[in-house]
Design a protein around this motif. Structure first.
Motif, short mmCIF file in Angstrom:
data_model
loop_
_atom_site.label_atom_id
_atom_site.label_comp_id
_atom_site.label_asym_id
_atom_site.label_seq_id
_atom_site.Cartn_x
_atom_site.Cartn_y
_atom_site.Cartn_z
N GLU A 205 52.16 41.32 42.90
CA GLU A 205 51.31 41.07 44.06
C GLU A 205 51.71 39.80 44.80
OE1 GLU A 205 47.31 42.06 44.27
OE2 GLU A 205 47.24 43.17 42.39
N TRP A 206 52.28 38.83 44.09
CA TRP A 206 52.79 37.64 44.77
C TRP A 206 53.83 38.00 45.82
CZ3 TRP A 206 53.84 33.66 40.23
CH2 TRP A 206 52.60 33.20 39.76
N GLY A 207 54.59 39.06 45.54
CA GLY A 207 55.62 39.46 46.49
C GLY A 207 55.15 40.46 47.53
N VAL A 208 54.10 41.25 47.20
CA VAL A 208 53.66 42.32 48.10
C VAL A 208 52.54 41.87 49.04
CG1 VAL A 208 52.59 44.61 48.18
CG2 VAL A 208 54.39 44.12 46.51
N LEU A 209 51.55 41.17 48.51
CA LEU A 209 50.39 40.81 49.34
C LEU A 209 50.72 39.92 50.53
CD1 LEU A 209 47.46 40.34 46.79
CD2 LEU A 209 47.89 42.23 48.35
N LYS A 216 49.47 33.19 53.82
CA LYS A 216 48.57 32.76 52.75
C LYS A 216 49.38 32.18 51.59
CE LYS A 216 44.66 34.04 54.58
NZ LYS A 216 43.59 33.06 54.92
N PRO A 217 48.96 31.05 51.01
CA PRO A 217 49.67 30.49 49.86
C PRO A 217 49.40 31.30 48.60
CG PRO A 217 47.70 29.20 50.33
CD PRO A 217 47.82 30.21 51.44
N VAL A 218 50.15 31.00 47.56
CA VAL A 218 49.99 31.73 46.31
C VAL A 218 48.58 31.57 45.75
CG1 VAL A 218 50.84 32.00 43.94
CG2 VAL A 218 52.43 31.49 45.78
N THR A 219 47.98 30.42 45.91
CA THR A 219 46.63 30.21 45.40
C THR A 219 45.63 31.19 46.01
OG1 THR A 219 46.38 28.47 47.07
CG2 THR A 219 46.98 27.78 44.84
N GLU A 220 45.77 31.48 47.31
CA GLU A 220 44.89 32.45 47.95
C GLU A 220 45.22 33.88 47.52
OE1 GLU A 220 42.25 32.00 49.86
OE2 GLU A 220 42.44 29.83 49.59
N ILE A 221 46.52 34.15 47.36
CA ILE A 221 46.93 35.47 46.88
C ILE A 221 46.32 35.73 45.50
CG2 ILE A 221 48.89 36.87 46.17
CD1 ILE A 221 48.66 36.50 49.20
N ALA A 225 43.99 38.88 44.29
CA ALA A 225 44.40 39.72 43.17
C ALA A 225 43.33 39.79 42.09
CB ALA A 225 45.71 39.20 42.58
N LEU A 226 42.60 38.70 41.90
CA LEU A 226 41.54 38.68 40.89
C LEU A 226 40.47 39.73 41.18
CD1 LEU A 226 40.84 34.90 40.18
CD2 LEU A 226 42.21 36.50 38.86
N MET A 227 40.34 40.14 42.42
CA MET A 227 39.30 41.10 42.78
C MET A 227 39.52 42.48 42.17
SD MET A 227 37.11 39.52 44.74
CE MET A 227 37.35 38.27 43.48
N HIS A 228 40.76 42.80 41.81
CA HIS A 228 41.00 44.18 41.36
C HIS A 228 41.90 44.31 40.15
CE1 HIS A 228 43.96 43.29 44.65
NE2 HIS A 228 44.77 43.58 43.64
N LEU A 229 42.54 43.26 39.68
CA LEU A 229 43.46 43.41 38.56
C LEU A 229 42.75 43.97 37.32
CD1 LEU A 229 45.89 40.35 38.54
CD2 LEU A 229 46.43 42.77 38.86
N GLY A 230 41.53 43.51 37.07
CA GLY A 230 40.80 43.98 35.89
C GLY A 230 40.56 45.47 35.92
N SER A 231 40.16 46.01 37.07
CA SER A 231 39.90 47.45 37.15
C SER A 231 41.19 48.25 37.08
CB SER A 231 39.15 47.77 38.45
OG SER A 231 39.93 47.45 39.59
N VAL A 232 42.27 47.73 37.64
CA VAL A 232 43.54 48.47 37.65
C VAL A 232 44.11 48.60 36.24
CG1 VAL A 232 45.95 48.40 38.42
CG2 VAL A 232 44.11 47.89 40.04
N VAL A 233 44.20 47.48 35.50
CA VAL A 233 44.85 47.54 34.19
C VAL A 233 44.01 48.30 33.17
CG1 VAL A 233 46.16 45.43 34.62
CG2 VAL A 233 43.94 45.27 33.47
N THR A 234 42.70 48.15 33.21
CA THR A 234 41.88 48.87 32.24
C THR A 234 41.82 50.36 32.56
OG1 THR A 234 39.88 48.24 33.51
CG2 THR A 234 40.48 46.87 31.62
#
Length: 401
Positions: A205-209, A216-221, A225-234
């Motif tokens: 996501e650092w490269g795609v978003l 946007k800096p990496v901190t904002e990215i 990403a925190l909004m959906h990583l949990g739902s995606v991986v589980t």
């Protein structure tokens, strides 16, 4: 891990209706393997430049060429102090984390699963590596104040939650294997690997978003990403579990632990939580709407797939889908409760607390769902034992050797 066959069809004869899903499963396994193998050297060398400036850093090189050198330089500048303060433990964590990216696919592929002794040896290596890698991460988090973490306290909370979830799921997977529950062992280890997959997916996501959110800096990215990583991986772990388990029945399992009333109640509570989250994010303006979309789109897609699957399947498959649907539905409500708790307990500002609550919601509820599925199987096995004791004339509490 091994593919669990239908208990009524122990030879696992191929079903033409399953051929399409098998092809999709193989494609997904190949994609995950390619991602893990490609990420392994990036993970292993990620922090070398902090210990020795100028050391090889393929991940930074790749990100500089896909986004921009300033994008990477800004991220590195904010990490010099916190990383150097715990560089030793972090190197242990990242180098061993890269090794886990290689060990995981080896465990999953059928060529390895057919060799029980090799699978067990690799499993021991995998478990030891998980514990050692997570110990390095734990030392880093203990030495780093939440405010000094990459992207701030919300990121620190999510990292700590992933760490605990990874260690516990590995431990439960080991216990399941030792006590003769290969199906539960498989589920817990897949969930563990799902948590581990947050690392390569975040780098992706650092490269795609930045293509969607230019400037946007990496901190904002990271926050997006925190909004959906949990739902995606589980969700990925759940799909893998169901793909590897083709049983229509499980010994001792009868009825359901998730009747329609429970399922409806969980969705109503979850809907109320989702409304609260939507209103909270809407108060931020365009930034809040962007964060809400980053959460809603993957969440609703996951929800829709599970709804369809639990309606189209029967027996054990339907029971597992329904249990996961109930807990996924509750995830927004859990996040809505967690956000004020973080705000007051950790003295965070409202936005940071909300991001932290959303960031851990789906991941923790997936863990809870897997725990309930495990209890369902354990209870069924014990019920079956009691019935056999009664049938043989022994008291139901008798101890068998």
């Amino acid at each position: 891990m091994r593919r669990l066959g239908n208990e009524r069809n122990p030879r696992n004869l191929p079903n033409p209706r399953n051929l399409r899903s098998l092809r999709w499963g193989r494609a997904a396994a190949i994609a995950v393997t390619v991602l893990c193998v490609g990420y392994a050297p990036i993970a292993m060398t990620e922090l070398w430049s902090y210990a020795s400036p100028g050391a090889p850093a393929p991940g930074q090189w790749l990100l500089s060429h896909t986004v921009s050198p300033s994008y990477v330089a800004d991220a590195l500048a904010t990490r010099l102090g916190p990383y150097r303060h715990s560089l030793g433990p972090l190197l242990v964590h990242t180098v061993l984390g890269g090794a886990l990216m290689l060990l995981g696919p080896l465990q999953l592929w059928s060529a390895v699963r057919r060799r029980i002794r090799l699978h067990r040896v690799l499993g021991i290596v995998f478990a030891v590596t998980v514990y050692a890698s997570m110990a390095g991460a734990a030392v880093y988090l203990a030495r780093t104040a939440p405010a000094d973490a990459f992207s701030g306290p919300a990121f620190w909370v999510v990292l700590a939650t992933i760490l605990v979830g990874t260690v516990l799921s590995t431990t439960f997977g080991i216990l399941a294997a030792l006590t003769g529950f290969p199906d539960l062992h498989q589920r817990w280890l897949l969930l563990c690997y799902g948590y581990l997959m947050t690392a390569p997916l975040l780098r992706l996501e650092w490269g795609v978003l930045p293509l969607v959110l230019p400037g946007k800096p990496v901190t904002e990215i990271n926050r997006v990403a925190l909004m959906h990583l949990g739902s995606v991986v589980t969700f990925g772990a759940l799909l893998a579990s169901r793909a590897l388990d083709r049983r229509t029945t499980v010994r001792g399992v009868a009825g359901t632990w998730c009747p329609p009333a429970v399922l409806i109640a969980s969705q109503l509570v979850g809907a109320a939580g989702l409304v609260w989250l939507a209103r909270s994010f809407a108060g931020w303006g365009s930034e809040g709407r962007r964060m809400l979309l980053a959460y809603l789109i993957p969440f609703l897609l996951t929800y829709a797939v599970i709804v369809v699957r639990q309606r189209r399947t029967t027996g054990w498959a339907r029971e597992e889908w329904r249990l996961h649907l109930a807990f996924l539905s509750l995830a927004p409500a859990f996040s809505a409760v967690a956000a004020p708790a973080f705000e007051h307990g950790m003295r965070l500002d409202g936005r940071t607390a909300l991001i932290a609550g959303v960031g851990i919601g789906c991941g923790m509820l997936a863990f809870a769902a897997t725990a309930v599925v495990s209890l369902r199987v354990l209870y069924a096995r014990e019920s079956e034992k009691r019935q056999r004791r009664v049938a043989s004339g022994l008291p139901s509490s008798a101890v068998t050797l």
